[in-house]
Design a protein around this motif. Sequence first.
Motif, short mmCIF file in Angstrom:
data_model
loop_
_atom_site.label_atom_id
_atom_site.label_comp_id
_atom_site.label_asym_id
_atom_site.label_seq_id
_atom_site.Cartn_x
_atom_site.Cartn_y
_atom_site.Cartn_z
N LEU A 237 24.00 19.41 64.70
CA LEU A 237 25.31 19.33 64.92
C LEU A 237 25.91 20.61 64.33
O LEU A 237 27.05 21.34 64.71
CB LEU A 237 26.27 18.20 64.18
CG LEU A 237 25.82 16.68 64.77
CD1 LEU A 237 25.94 15.89 63.89
CD2 LEU A 237 26.86 16.74 65.92
N ASN A 238 25.27 21.17 63.56
CA ASN A 238 25.75 23.18 63.21
C ASN A 238 24.96 23.11 64.37
O ASN A 238 26.16 24.60 64.29
CB ASN A 238 24.73 22.66 61.65
CG ASN A 238 25.57 21.99 60.47
OD1 ASN A 238 26.80 21.78 60.62
ND2 ASN A 238 24.09 21.79 59.61
N LYS B 197 24.79 22.66 66.80
CA LYS B 197 26.92 22.63 68.93
C LYS B 197 27.73 23.47 67.97
O LYS B 197 28.30 23.95 68.13
CB LYS B 197 26.69 20.89 68.50
CG LYS B 197 27.49 20.73 69.84
CD LYS B 197 28.32 19.26 69.09
CE LYS B 197 28.95 18.93 70.64
NZ LYS B 197 29.13 17.90 70.93
N LYS B 198 27.91 23.84 66.28
CA LYS B 198 29.33 24.33 66.23
C LYS B 198 29.55 25.48 66.27
O LYS B 198 30.01 26.15 66.61
CB LYS B 198 29.20 23.53 64.33
CG LYS B 198 30.68 23.70 63.82
CD LYS B 198 30.57 23.69 62.07
CE LYS B 198 30.59 22.61 62.30
NZ LYS B 198 30.74 22.08 59.98
N SER C 256 30.26 25.94 69.90
CA SER C 256 31.26 25.79 70.52
C SER C 256 32.29 26.39 69.76
O SER C 256 33.63 26.53 69.82
CB SER C 256 31.92 24.35 70.06
OG SER C 256 31.33 23.05 68.86
N ASN C 257 32.10 26.52 68.84
CA ASN C 257 33.31 27.40 67.44
C ASN C 257 33.83 28.86 67.19
O ASN C 257 34.42 29.58 66.95
CB ASN C 257 32.89 26.65 66.25
CG ASN C 257 33.78 25.03 66.01
OD1 ASN C 257 33.76 24.54 66.79
ND2 ASN C 257 33.37 24.47 64.98
N THR D 153 27.55 15.39 73.75
CA THR D 153 27.96 17.01 75.07
C THR D 153 28.37 16.44 76.61
O THR D 153 29.54 16.66 76.65
CB THR D 153 27.25 18.41 74.60
OG1 THR D 153 26.78 18.05 73.08
CG2 THR D 153 28.39 19.26 75.30
N ASP E 111 30.56 28.67 56.65
CA ASP E 111 29.96 27.20 56.72
C ASP E 111 28.51 27.93 56.76
O ASP E 111 28.25 28.05 57.42
CB ASP E 111 29.72 26.23 57.70
CG ASP E 111 29.26 24.98 57.69
OD1 ASP E 111 28.32 25.14 57.00
OD2 ASP E 111 29.60 23.73 58.72
N VAL F 253 25.81 26.60 58.81
CA VAL F 253 26.70 26.94 60.15
C VAL F 253 25.68 29.00 60.58
O VAL F 253 24.62 28.62 61.32
CB VAL F 253 27.22 26.68 61.03
CG1 VAL F 253 27.51 27.57 62.20
CG2 VAL F 253 27.71 26.07 60.82
#
Length: 234
Positions: free
Chosen positions: A8-9, A11-12, A15-16, A78, A160, A163
């Motif tokens: 999930l990190n 993915k972040k 995406s971010n 996703t 973060d 990440v």
Amino acid sequence: MLDRTGCLNCKKLFSNFMPWLNPVLAHYIIRKFAQNASTIVDMGVGPGYLVMELAKLTSARIVGLDYNVNMLQVAQETLLEHGINTIQVDLQLENVHNLSLADHSVDCVVSYSCFHHWSDPVQGLKECMRILKEGGVLVLLDLIPLEEHVLADLQETITDQAVYAIIKKAVLESYSLEQVEQIVQRAGISSYSIGNAIFPQEDLMAHIDLLFEENLFKNHTGNEVLSWQLIVNK
């Protein structure tokens, strides 16, 4: 291997901080290498953004492979989040060193930021070439070893630390162009193109809105060299 939180990190991260990357990369791949492809394999699907963008641009069957079941689950989420047809995109648990795909069954193999994870990159390349059809193409990109000031910029941008740790690990494990070329030659591949990955202006302009969003490489966006690219036509 990343657990679900790590996936999930990851993915972040995309995406971010790098929202432009996968749309630009997919546009580049389809336009230049896979306009007539019937089957495209993404070797190391990650959180699923590249297969998602490829599916938007082509009617080809997209096969997303990953060795991490947690990452495959995140990639599936996703696709569902963005309404992507999961019949067109087939996610499979696979090991690049011993693929179950048939010989000469794929038109295009693509991979971004996965090569440094392969424990035996020579064997991985051999497997990629085995599944490619005659006339097929391998498009493989990964980060180059980045200078310390670039890593410092990244750490400043990413508050973060979980990440940031993902991108730092990728940078520290990355191969130089010279190392990649040695691996390619050891895999018995004699005809190839290798060099710095620079996206053509045509592909950047197709997603110009995303390029101006806040992102990980805010000081290094577009055509500054951050990755290498290997192209093999079979």
